[in-house]
Design a protein around this motif. Sequence first.
Motif, PDB file in Angstrom:
ATOM      1  N   SER A   1      -2.802  34.298 -85.399  1.00  0.00           N
ATOM      2  CA  SER A   1      -2.654  33.460 -86.590  1.00  0.00           C
ATOM      3  C   SER A   1      -1.192  33.092 -86.781  1.00  0.00           C
ATOM      4  CB  SER A   1      -3.165  34.209 -87.824  1.00  0.00           C
ATOM      5  OG  SER A   1      -2.422  35.394 -88.011  1.00  0.00           O
ATOM      6  N   ARG A   2      -0.989  31.866 -87.213  1.00  0.00           N
ATOM      7  CA  ARG A   2       0.397  31.412 -87.434  1.00  0.00           C
ATOM      8  C   ARG A   2       1.005  32.165 -88.617  1.00  0.00           C
ATOM      9  NH1 ARG A   2       1.709  26.455 -85.140  1.00  0.00           N
ATOM     10  NH2 ARG A   2       3.082  25.924 -86.877  1.00  0.00           N
ATOM     11  N   ARG A   3       2.257  32.539 -88.434  1.00  0.00           N
ATOM     12  CA  ARG A   3       2.947  33.254 -89.503  1.00  0.00           C
ATOM     13  C   ARG A   3       3.162  32.322 -90.685  1.00  0.00           C
ATOM     14  NH1 ARG A   3       4.662  35.704 -84.813  1.00  0.00           N
ATOM     15  NH2 ARG A   3       4.902  37.977 -84.953  1.00  0.00           N
ATOM     16  N   ARG A   4       2.907  32.836 -91.876  1.00  0.00           N
ATOM     17  CA  ARG A   4       3.033  32.027 -93.094  1.00  0.00           C
ATOM     18  C   ARG A   4       4.468  32.062 -93.587  1.00  0.00           C
ATOM     19  NH1 ARG A   4      -1.967  30.750 -95.050  1.00  0.00           N
ATOM     20  NH2 ARG A   4      -3.711  31.952 -94.197  1.00  0.00           N
ATOM     21  N   LEU A   5       4.942  30.946 -94.086  1.00  0.00           N
ATOM     22  CA  LEU A   5       6.342  30.829 -94.507  1.00  0.00           C
ATOM     23  C   LEU A   5       6.537  31.163 -95.970  1.00  0.00           C
ATOM     24  CD1 LEU A   5       9.271  29.941 -93.885  1.00  0.00           C
ATOM     25  CD2 LEU A   5       8.585  27.595 -94.419  1.00  0.00           C
ATOM     26  N   TRP A   6       5.546  30.901 -96.814  1.00  0.00           N
ATOM     27  CA  TRP A   6       5.794  30.932 -98.258  1.00  0.00           C
ATOM     28  C   TRP A   6       6.245  32.311 -98.737  1.00  0.00           C
ATOM     29  CZ3 TRP A   6       3.045  34.216-101.391  1.00  0.00           C
ATOM     30  CH2 TRP A   6       1.882  34.757-100.856  1.00  0.00           C
ATOM     31  N   TRP A   7       5.593  33.361 -98.270  1.00  0.00           N
ATOM     32  CA  TRP A   7       5.979  34.681 -98.767  1.00  0.00           C
ATOM     33  C   TRP A   7       7.298  35.146 -98.155  1.00  0.00           C
ATOM     34  CZ3 TRP A   7       6.842  38.952 -95.798  1.00  0.00           C
ATOM     35  CH2 TRP A   7       6.348  38.961 -94.492  1.00  0.00           C
ATOM     36  N   ARG A   8       7.641  34.618 -96.973  1.00  0.00           N
ATOM     37  CA  ARG A   8       8.919  34.964 -96.363  1.00  0.00           C
ATOM     38  C   ARG A   8      10.085  34.353 -97.143  1.00  0.00           C
ATOM     39  NH1 ARG A   8       7.681  36.933 -91.162  1.00  0.00           N
ATOM     40  NH2 ARG A   8       5.481  36.570 -90.649  1.00  0.00           N
ATOM     41  N   LEU A   9       9.867  33.212 -97.729  1.00  0.00           N
ATOM     42  CA  LEU A   9      10.911  32.601 -98.555  1.00  0.00           C
ATOM     43  C   LEU A   9      11.081  33.319 -99.881  1.00  0.00           C
ATOM     44  CD1 LEU A   9      10.231  28.793 -97.981  1.00  0.00           C
ATOM     45  CD2 LEU A   9      12.081  30.172 -97.028  1.00  0.00           C
ATOM     46  N   LEU A  10      10.039  33.989-100.333  1.00  0.00           N
ATOM     47  CA  LEU A  10      10.136  34.685-101.618  1.00  0.00           C
ATOM     48  C   LEU A  10      11.148  35.822-101.573  1.00  0.00           C
ATOM     49  CD1 LEU A  10       6.397  34.916-102.811  1.00  0.00           C
ATOM     50  CD2 LEU A  10       8.201  33.354-103.582  1.00  0.00           C
ATOM     51  N   VAL A  11      11.337  36.461-100.421  1.00  0.00           N
ATOM     52  CA  VAL A  11      12.239  37.612-100.330  1.00  0.00           C
ATOM     53  C   VAL A  11      13.691  37.199-100.610  1.00  0.00           C
ATOM     54  CG1 VAL A  11      13.081  39.467 -98.850  1.00  0.00           C
ATOM     55  CG2 VAL A  11      10.672  38.792 -98.753  1.00  0.00           C
ATOM     56  N   PRO A  12      14.270  36.213 -99.862  1.00  0.00           N
ATOM     57  CA  PRO A  12      15.640  35.815-100.206  1.00  0.00           C
ATOM     58  C   PRO A  12      15.753  35.158-101.574  1.00  0.00           C
ATOM     59  CG  PRO A  12      14.744  34.373 -98.507  1.00  0.00           C
ATOM     60  CD  PRO A  12      13.775  35.488 -98.674  1.00  0.00           C
ATOM     61  N   LEU A  13      14.697  34.438-101.989  1.00  0.00           N
ATOM     62  CA  LEU A  13      14.754  33.821-103.327  1.00  0.00           C
ATOM     63  C   LEU A  13      14.799  34.884-104.413  1.00  0.00           C
ATOM     64  CD1 LEU A  13      12.268  30.808-102.948  1.00  0.00           C
ATOM     65  CD2 LEU A  13      14.780  30.745-103.108  1.00  0.00           C
ATOM     66  N   ALA A  14      14.091  36.004-104.209  1.00  0.00           N
ATOM     67  CA  ALA A  14      14.165  37.111-105.172  1.00  0.00           C
ATOM     68  C   ALA A  14      15.582  37.688-105.210  1.00  0.00           C
ATOM     69  CB  ALA A  14      13.155  38.192-104.809  1.00  0.00           C
ATOM     70  N   GLY A  15      16.214  37.780-104.044  1.00  0.00           N
ATOM     71  CA  GLY A  15      17.595  38.240-104.017  1.00  0.00           C
ATOM     72  C   GLY A  15      18.520  37.312-104.773  1.00  0.00           C
ATOM     73  N   LEU A  16      18.356  36.004-104.575  1.00  0.00           N
ATOM     74  CA  LEU A  16      19.165  35.042-105.338  1.00  0.00           C
ATOM     75  C   LEU A  16      18.893  35.157-106.828  1.00  0.00           C
ATOM     76  CD1 LEU A  16      18.973  31.786-103.167  1.00  0.00           C
ATOM     77  CD2 LEU A  16      20.998  33.176-103.650  1.00  0.00           C
TER      78      LEU A  16
ATOM     79  N   LEU B   1      19.576  39.953 -97.331  1.00  0.00           N
ATOM     80  CA  LEU B   1      19.738  40.306 -95.926  1.00  0.00           C
ATOM     81  C   LEU B   1      18.398  40.622 -95.267  1.00  0.00           C
ATOM     82  CD1 LEU B   1      23.004  42.452 -96.052  1.00  0.00           C
ATOM     83  CD2 LEU B   1      22.734  40.053 -95.389  1.00  0.00           C
ATOM     84  N   VAL B   2      17.492  41.247 -96.002  1.00  0.00           N
ATOM     85  CA  VAL B   2      16.161  41.499 -95.455  1.00  0.00           C
ATOM     86  C   VAL B   2      15.440  40.179 -95.202  1.00  0.00           C
ATOM     87  CG1 VAL B   2      13.881  42.456 -96.028  1.00  0.00           C
ATOM     88  CG2 VAL B   2      15.929  43.827 -96.377  1.00  0.00           C
ATOM     89  N   GLY B   3      15.801  39.143 -95.964  1.00  0.00           N
ATOM     90  CA  GLY B   3      15.217  37.827 -95.728  1.00  0.00           C
ATOM     91  C   GLY B   3      15.415  37.348 -94.302  1.00  0.00           C
ATOM     92  N   ILE B   4      16.508  37.785 -93.670  1.00  0.00           N
ATOM     93  CA  ILE B   4      16.721  37.415 -92.260  1.00  0.00           C
ATOM     94  C   ILE B   4      15.630  38.015 -91.389  1.00  0.00           C
ATOM     95  CG2 ILE B   4      18.316  37.643 -90.315  1.00  0.00           C
ATOM     96  CD1 ILE B   4      20.599  37.739 -92.296  1.00  0.00           C
ATOM     97  N   THR B   5      15.302  39.277 -91.645  1.00  0.00           N
ATOM     98  CA  THR B   5      14.328  39.977 -90.788  1.00  0.00           C
ATOM     99  C   THR B   5      12.928  39.400 -90.936  1.00  0.00           C
ATOM    100  OG1 THR B   5      13.813  41.689 -92.434  1.00  0.00           O
ATOM    101  CG2 THR B   5      15.709  42.067 -91.018  1.00  0.00           C
ATOM    102  N   VAL B   6      12.605  38.835 -92.089  1.00  0.00           N
ATOM    103  CA  VAL B   6      11.256  38.271 -92.262  1.00  0.00           C
ATOM    104  C   VAL B   6      11.195  36.806 -91.840  1.00  0.00           C
ATOM    105  CG1 VAL B   6      10.665  39.887 -94.088  1.00  0.00           C
ATOM    106  CG2 VAL B   6      11.686  37.714 -94.699  1.00  0.00           C
ATOM    107  N   LEU B   7      12.325  36.105 -91.889  1.00  0.00           N
ATOM    108  CA  LEU B   7      12.323  34.704 -91.483  1.00  0.00           C
ATOM    109  C   LEU B   7      12.504  34.525 -89.987  1.00  0.00           C
ATOM    110  CD1 LEU B   7      14.363  32.936 -94.312  1.00  0.00           C
ATOM    111  CD2 LEU B   7      12.022  32.430 -93.636  1.00  0.00           C
ATOM    112  N   LEU B   8      13.193  35.474 -89.342  1.00  0.00           N
ATOM    113  CA  LEU B   8      13.488  35.305 -87.921  1.00  0.00           C
ATOM    114  C   LEU B   8      12.224  35.213 -87.056  1.00  0.00           C
ATOM    115  CD1 LEU B   8      15.666  35.074 -85.786  1.00  0.00           C
ATOM    116  CD2 LEU B   8      15.789  37.565 -85.689  1.00  0.00           C
ATOM    117  N   PRO B   9      11.204  36.070 -87.238  1.00  0.00           N
ATOM    118  CA  PRO B   9       9.990  35.908 -86.401  1.00  0.00           C
ATOM    119  C   PRO B   9       9.335  34.549 -86.582  1.00  0.00           C
ATOM    120  CG  PRO B   9       9.997  38.048 -87.489  1.00  0.00           C
ATOM    121  CD  PRO B   9      11.108  37.261 -88.097  1.00  0.00           C
TER     122      PRO B   9
END
Length: 777
Positions: free
Chosen positions: A331-346, A375-383
Motif C-alpha cells: 500500500s502506498r504510504r499516506r502523506l497526511w499523517w506524516r505532515l501532522l508531526v512537523p506541523l505539531a512541532g511548529l 526533527l522526528v518529522g524527517i524520519t516519517v517523511l523520508l520513507p
Amino acid sequence: MSLLRAWSRDLAMGARFACAGGREGWIRTLLTGVGVGLGVALLLITTALPSALAARTDRGDARSTVGSPTAEHPGPDTLLVARSNQTYRGKDIEGTLVQAEGPKAPVPPGLSRIPGPGELAVSPALKKLLQSPDGALLRERLDGRITETVGDAGLTGPSELLFYAGQSGLDANLNRVERITAFAYERQTERLSPLLLLLVVLTFVTLLLPVAVFVAAAVRFGGERRDRRLAALRLVGADSRMVRRIAAGEALAGSAAGLVLGAGFFLLGRELVGGFDIQQRSVFPADLDPAPWLAALVAVAVPAAAVAVTLFALRGVVIEPLGVVRTTRPSRRRLWWRLLVPLAGLGLLTPLTGRGDDGGEFNRYQVSAGVVLLLVGITVLLPWLLERLVGRLRGGPVSWQLAVRRLQVNIAGAARLVNGIAVAVAGAIALQMMFAGVEGEYTVRTGEDPTRATVSIILGSNVQGDPEQLARQVAGYPGITDAIPLRSVSAAHEPVAEQGLVDVTVGTCAALREVAQLDSCKDGDAFWATGGSTLGGSYGGRAEPGDKLYAGNVRGYEQDVKPVEFTVPATLRTVPSRPDPVGVQRSGLLLTPSVAPGDTGGYGAQQIFVMTDGPAQEGLERARTAAFKASPLSVASTLHTTRQSRSYSTIRTGLFFGATGVLILIGTSLLVSQVEQLRERRKLLSSLVAFGTRRSTLSLSVLWQTALPIGVGMALAALFGIGLGAVLMRMAVQEVRIAWAEVAMMTGAGAGVVALVTLLSLPPLLRLMRPDGLRTE
C-alpha cells in the motif's frame, strides 16, 4: 493460561532463539547489541557530563583566591599570592606565585607543601610539556626546580596547564599581590539568560535524538531473517500473537546485550576521555559518574523501546506458516499523517516567538517537544519521499538498476540507514544558525587593535632593570619588528596631594605617536593631550608651561619614598589624543625622556607594545620570557578585537564535544548496519557472482544504494534544519539569516560520513561475494 504467563513464556522463548539459535542467531544478537550498546554508552556519557562539569567547577573554586579571607599584617597562617598566568604557543597556563609568611600558611589544593623560593609545583600536563622538545622555550621561562606534581584535587582536568612558583621578594604593597589565610571561593550561581538556556536545551535535544533513532534502528537488525524464522514457528502451531511476543523476546535479548556492551563501552570511553583536550578543557574519568536514577532510566527505557519498536515494525507484516507476506501489492504510504508531526512541532514553537528579549522565558518542555516533533518529522517523511522518488526511476547501468530495485523492495530499510544522520544534520544546521544569530549578543568588542601591536606587556612594579633596555632586547628577537615602551606616572603640584592629579605618559616620539596625533616630535618636546578619557576621581589637574610638579609617591603611601620634582617645559604644545593599541585614550602630559621625571621608586606603570611581522611564534615566546624574568608579576596579553561571553563559549564547546561523540556513533552504527544488511544478502550476492555479474558492478550498486537515500536525506535535512533554525531565531528575536556555508558544511559532513562507511564496507562485501556464500545449513 494467563496473559502474564503467556508473555513470560514467549519472551523467554524469543530470548533463547536470540542466544542459542545457532550462528545466525547469535551474530544477529551481537550486531544488535553493538548497535544498541553504542547508543547506551553515549547516553550514559551524556547523563554524566553535568556531574563532570560540576566537579571541574568545584575544584577550580577550591583553589581560587577570589573572595578568600585576607589579613592586614603577616602572621603564622598568612600566605602571599599573586596571579602570574602565561601563554605559550597559543595555550593558556594558569600560574600563581606563592610565598609563605608563617608555618601554618594555607597549602594550595593538590600539594603537600608550599613551594620554596626557586621551586616549582606543576600539573602533570605542564610537566610533560616542559620535558618535551616542544617546551624548550617554556623551560627558559619556568626554570625553577620542579619539586612536586599537583594532584587531581588541585586540577580542573587532566590536561590542565598549571604551576605554583615559590618566591622570596613578594610584598603585599605591590599591585596584584594578596595576603590570604585560606583558599576558598563561594561561587554565586550565574543565572543563564533565556537565550543561553534555549541553546542548552537545543544542544541536548539535537544531540540525544539521533542516538534514540539509532537505537531504534539497531533493534531491527536482521528483520528479514527473523520473520522467516517466525514463519517456521507458525508452521509448528504458534499463533500470530505468540510469534509477535517471541519477536519481542528476541529484541529484548538484543537490547539486554546492548545494555551490557553499552556499560562496557561507557567504562572504556570513560577511561579514554581523560586523553581528550577540547579547547584546553578536559575532565577526569572518575568525574564521569552518571546519576543512579538516570542510569536506571536508561536501563529501563532501552529494553522497553526495543520491544515497542519491534511490535510496531510487525504491524504491517503477515506471518503465515508457509512464509512472510508483506502484502502482494504494498500500500502506498499516506502523506497526511506524516505532515501532522512537523506541523505539531511548529504549533508548539510558534507561540514562543519573540520570547528572546530580556524579560522573556522559554518553557523548556514545550521547546523540547516542539524540536523533537520537527526533527522526528524527517524520519516519517523520508520513507514517503524515497518511495515516490525511487518508484519513478527506470533504466540506467546494471549497477544502477540493481541498486534501484533493491531500494524499491526495501524502502524502509534504506530510510532507517539514513534517518539518524539526517536528524543529526538537521539539528546541527539549526544550532549553527542559532549560534551565528545570537553570537553578537555575547561577543563584545575590546577596542584592541592587533594590527598595531600583537602583544601588550604590562611590567610588574618590582621590575628588575631598565624597561627601555628590555624593549630593545625584545625588539631583537626573530619576527619582532618593534617593541615600544611607555611609562605612566601620577603627578601633582604639591609633594603630597589627593586631588588635582595629572596623568603623565613618558616615551620616545615613536611611543608617543601611539597615544597622540603628533605633527612633529623630537627629544625634549612636551605635549598636552586632550580629548582622551580622564581617570576620574582625584585626577583632572592641569599643567601649564613652567609649572613645577612632583611625580611618583604623591599620595604619601610610603614615608621613605619621596616624589620626584620636575619642571614642565616652556614649549608645551596641545595635541589631540588617539587610542593606543589596547584601546585606551589618554589625556594629560606627554613627555619625551630628556624632560621626564627620573626614577619614581617603583610608582607608576610601565608597558611595552610588541609588534610582529606575520607569525613570530619564537620571538613572542622569548618576549614573554624576558618580561617574566624582569618581573614575574608582568602580564603579557595577546590583543584581540573581540571577546566572547564565558557561558556562551562553554555551551559552544559542549556542543562541539557532544557533536564529536555523535559523529563517532553515527559512523560506527552505520558501519554495523551496513555490514548487517550485506550479511543478509550474502546468498543473493554470491548467486549474482556465480551467474557472471562483475564484482565492480555489485560494488557500485552498493554505492548507489547508499548514495541515493543519503542524497534525499541530506536535502530533507537541510530543508528541515533551515526551517527549524528560522523558527528558533524568530523565537530569539533575531534576524533570520541563512549561513549557506555552514549548511553546505553540515550536509557535506553527513554525506562524507556515509561515503567513508561505504568504503569501509567494501572489504566485507568482497568476502561475501565468494561462491561459498551459497552453502546453507
